[in-house]
Structures are given as structure tokens and as C-alpha cells.
Design a protein around this motif. Structure first.
Motif, PDB file in Angstrom:
ATOM      1  N   GLY A  47       0.837  -1.191   0.000  1.00 15.08           N
ATOM      2  CA  GLY A  47       0.000   0.000   0.000  1.00 15.08           C
ATOM      3  C   GLY A  47       0.866   1.233   0.000  1.00 15.08           C
ATOM      4  O   GLY A  47       2.084   1.162  -0.174  1.00 15.08           O
ATOM      5  N   SER A  93       0.081   8.400   1.914  1.00 14.26           N
ATOM      6  CA  SER A  93       0.220   9.674   1.211  1.00 14.26           C
ATOM      7  C   SER A  93      -0.211  10.817   2.115  1.00 14.26           C
ATOM      8  O   SER A  93      -0.728  10.618   3.218  1.00 14.26           O
ATOM      9  CB  SER A  93      -0.625   9.672  -0.064  1.00 14.26           C
ATOM     10  N   GLU A 146      -2.680  12.593   1.656  1.00 18.80           N
ATOM     11  CA  GLU A 146      -4.130  12.486   1.817  1.00 18.80           C
ATOM     12  C   GLU A 146      -4.511  11.591   2.998  1.00 18.80           C
ATOM     13  O   GLU A 146      -5.537  11.817   3.657  1.00 18.80           O
ATOM     14  CB  GLU A 146      -4.767  11.947   0.534  1.00 18.80           C
ATOM     15  N   ASP A 147      -3.687  10.567   3.273  1.00 19.00           N
ATOM     16  CA  ASP A 147      -3.976   9.648   4.379  1.00 19.00           C
ATOM     17  C   ASP A 147      -3.753  10.296   5.739  1.00 19.00           C
ATOM     18  O   ASP A 147      -4.204   9.763   6.759  1.00 19.00           O
ATOM     19  CB  ASP A 147      -3.086   8.399   4.278  1.00 19.00           C
ATOM     20  N   SER A 202     -12.586   1.424  11.406  1.00 19.06           N
ATOM     21  CA  SER A 202     -11.595   1.830  10.410  1.00 19.06           C
ATOM     22  C   SER A 202     -11.287   3.316  10.522  1.00 19.06           C
ATOM     23  O   SER A 202     -10.124   3.732  10.397  1.00 19.06           O
ATOM     24  CB  SER A 202     -12.108   1.497   9.001  1.00 19.06           C
ATOM     25  N   LYS A 237      -7.541   4.815  11.347  1.00 21.00           N
ATOM     26  CA  LYS A 237      -6.925   5.737  10.396  1.00 21.00           C
ATOM     27  C   LYS A 237      -6.470   7.025  11.078  1.00 21.00           C
ATOM     28  O   LYS A 237      -5.431   7.585  10.729  1.00 21.00           O
ATOM     29  CB  LYS A 237      -7.939   6.072   9.296  1.00 21.00           C
ATOM     30  N   THR A 246      -3.217   3.341   2.537  1.00 19.90           N
ATOM     31  CA  THR A 246      -4.237   3.011   1.548  1.00 19.90           C
ATOM     32  C   THR A 246      -3.807   1.735   0.839  1.00 19.90           C
ATOM     33  O   THR A 246      -2.702   1.665   0.283  1.00 19.90           O
ATOM     34  CB  THR A 246      -4.387   4.150   0.522  1.00 19.90           C
ATOM     35  N   ARG A 247      -4.655   0.731   0.864  1.00 18.04           N
ATOM     36  CA  ARG A 247      -4.284  -0.563   0.298  1.00 18.04           C
ATOM     37  C   ARG A 247      -4.576  -0.660  -1.202  1.00 18.04           C
ATOM     38  O   ARG A 247      -3.927  -1.416  -1.917  1.00 18.04           O
ATOM     39  CB  ARG A 247      -5.011  -1.693   1.040  1.00 18.04           C
ATOM     40  N   LYS A 248      -5.551   0.101  -1.654  1.00 15.76           N
ATOM     41  CA  LYS A 248      -5.897   0.066  -3.070  1.00 15.76           C
ATOM     42  C   LYS A 248      -4.971   1.018  -3.822  1.00 15.76           C
ATOM     43  O   LYS A 248      -5.103   2.237  -3.738  1.00 15.76           O
ATOM     44  CB  LYS A 248      -7.355   0.463  -3.281  1.00 15.76           C
ATOM     45  N   THR A 275      -5.872  10.125  -9.082  1.00 17.06           N
ATOM     46  CA  THR A 275      -4.710   9.891  -8.245  1.00 17.06           C
ATOM     47  C   THR A 275      -3.526  10.681  -8.788  1.00 17.06           C
ATOM     48  O   THR A 275      -3.523  11.105  -9.949  1.00 17.06           O
ATOM     49  CB  THR A 275      -4.362   8.393  -8.189  1.00 17.06           C
TER      50      THR A 275
END
Length: 258
Positions: free
Chosen positions: A71, A74, A76-77, A106, A110, A121-123, A145
Motif C-alpha cells: 500500500g 500519502s 491524503e492519508d 476503520s 486511520k 491506503t491498500r488500493k 490519483t
């Protein structure tokens, strides 16, 4: 905070196969990707990630386990964090009563956990070494992205960010052939008409293009302002053109005058 062993989890995965750009073929991920990939291990902490983001001026850090991309963490996270008072607001009582317990947990992980596997982020959008850059551009746009990761099998070997596409644009423009000092008016006109015919948007006809001493004059009408501007750019980008004069009028006005 939990006492964790201090070991270097940063990973720099090199890819020795990067080759110089070859203008005889379409660009692919291998040509423009950034390598090695800066990453951390799954046992890393949030402090390590933040340090990398700041000191290396990065927007994201990969989380890598034995070469496999798990993952990314970023910017964003890290927007919604309890430490700075931006954690996701508590859900309404109705949602807490009838909502998804997994979503609530979750959100808490986070915004409160210091372990990268909880925050990341895993995706992640990935491409292969041979993915054409037009496909990469489409993936960046569709997925909204800022980056895609390049994998060879399961091993992550590079990253292509939007900035890499800008750098490719700069290189492409620098490698464009320099305009020659003189072009025959007839050859300039043929090239412009041929270029117009190859596009789907022009409403201008062959008789509406006149070239005199390298100056292109457009006559007649046009359907839209964007079409007018596009045709001007097409002419400006034609070798040998010194200037462009536009004498056209919007077609709705032209029809009124008839």
C-alpha cells in the motif's frame, strides 16, 4: 506510545533497466518512471513516514514487504488525525446504532494508529514496465490519483507521478526539430490543409487557406471559438509559418449576412 525496536525499515528498490528515451516508438512506463522507489516496511511507524515525506519532499511513501507493494501512505492519508484535531467527526447516533461497525473502527484506526499498516491506503493503481504513457495518463485521470506504481511481476520497481509526465513533455518539446529558415508557400499550405483534413473538428475548407510569404490567412467562417483557436494553433505549429491572420467570422453571422 508503544516501545518499538529502532531499526531501519526504509527501502530503496533499484531498477537497473532504465533506458534513454527512444523517439522511434511510443513512450512507456519504463522510459519515464522514477526509480528507486522510496518506501518503508510494514513494521514502520507513522513518525518514520512523516520524516520521509518532509525531508525528501515526497507526497507519498510506499509500504513494501520483500519487494511486494502492500500500500501507500500519502499526504491524503494524514489529513484526518487526532493529534492535530482533524480526525473524522463522530458519526451520528443513528449511524452508530444501525451503521457498519467495521467503518467506525476503520475511521478510528486511520486517525489514531501509529502503525503504517493501519493508516495506509491498500488500493493502489499499478502498471507494468511496458504500459504506454497515454494509458498511464488515463489511469491518473480516471482514478483521480497523483501517481501509479510500476511493478515487474509482484516486485515494485518504479513510480510514475504527474510530474514525470510533465518532464516527459519538456523532453519531447526540446527534441522537436528546429524550424528551417525557409519553406515554400505552396508546401506550407499543403501541410496545413493536410493537417486540417486529419482532424475531426475543422469546418474550414481548402479554399479558405491562403499563404503569402509565410503568412497564413484564414477566410470564411467557423463553428465555435474553440475551433477557431485550434486552427490558429495548428497553423502556428507548422514549420515555416511566420504569422497567422484570421479573417473568419462565426458561421451564424455568416448565414445572417447571406
Amino acid at each position: 506510545m508503544m516501545d518499538r525496536s529502532k531499526r531501519d525499515n526504509h527501502k530503496m528498490l533499484p531498477w537497473p533497466g532504465i533506458r534513454p528515451l527512444d523517439r522511434a516508438r511510443a513512450l512507456i512506463a519504463l522510459d519515464i518512471m522514477t526509480s528507486p522507489v522510496v518506501g518503508v516496511g510494514p513494521d514502520s511507524t507513522l513518525d518514520e513516514v512523516c520524516d520521509l515525506l518532509v525531508t525528501r519532499d515526497l507526497s507519498a511513501v510506499a509500504v513494501i514487504d520483500q519487494g511486494v507493494l502492500l500500500g501507500i501512505v500519502s499526504e491524503e492519508d494524514l489529513i484526518h488525525r487526532a493529534e492535530i484535531g482533524t480526525a473524522t467527526r463522530r458519526r451520528s447516533w443513528w449511524f452508530q446504532l444501525f451503521g457498519n461497525n467495521n467503518a467506525l473502527a476503520s475511521d478510528y484506526l486511520k486517525s489514531h494508529s501509529v502503525h503504517v499498516t493501519d493508516v495506509m491506503t491498500r488500493k493502489v493503481v499499478t502498471v507494468s514496465l511496458s504500459t504506454p504513457i497515454d494509458e498511464i495518463a488515463a489511469l491518473l485521470e480516471v482514478n483521480r490519483t497523483r501517481r501509479v506504481f510500476v511493478v515487474n511481476g509482484e516486485r515494485v520497481v518504479g513510480i510514475v507521478a504527474r510530474a514525470d509526465l510533465v518532464r516527459a513533455l519538456i523532453c519531447a518539446r526540446e527534441s522537436l526539430p528546429r524550424p528551417v529558415s525557409f519553406h515554400d508557400d505552396a508546401s506550407i499550405r499543403r501541410e496545413i490543409i493536410g493537417a486540417l483534413r486529419s482532424e475531426a473538428w475543422p469546418s474550414i475548407g481548402e479554399a479558405d487557406v491562403v499563404v503569402t510569404n509565410g503568412v497564413v490567412a484564414f477566410w470564411g467562417g467557423y463553428l465555435s471559438e474553440q475551433e477557431r483557436k485550434a486552427s490558429l494553433v495548428l497553423a502556428e505549429n507548422t514549420a515555416g509559418v511566420r504569422a497567422v491572420d484570421d479573417h473568419r467570422v462565426p458561421l451564424d453571422i455568416a448565414y445572417t449576412m447571406v
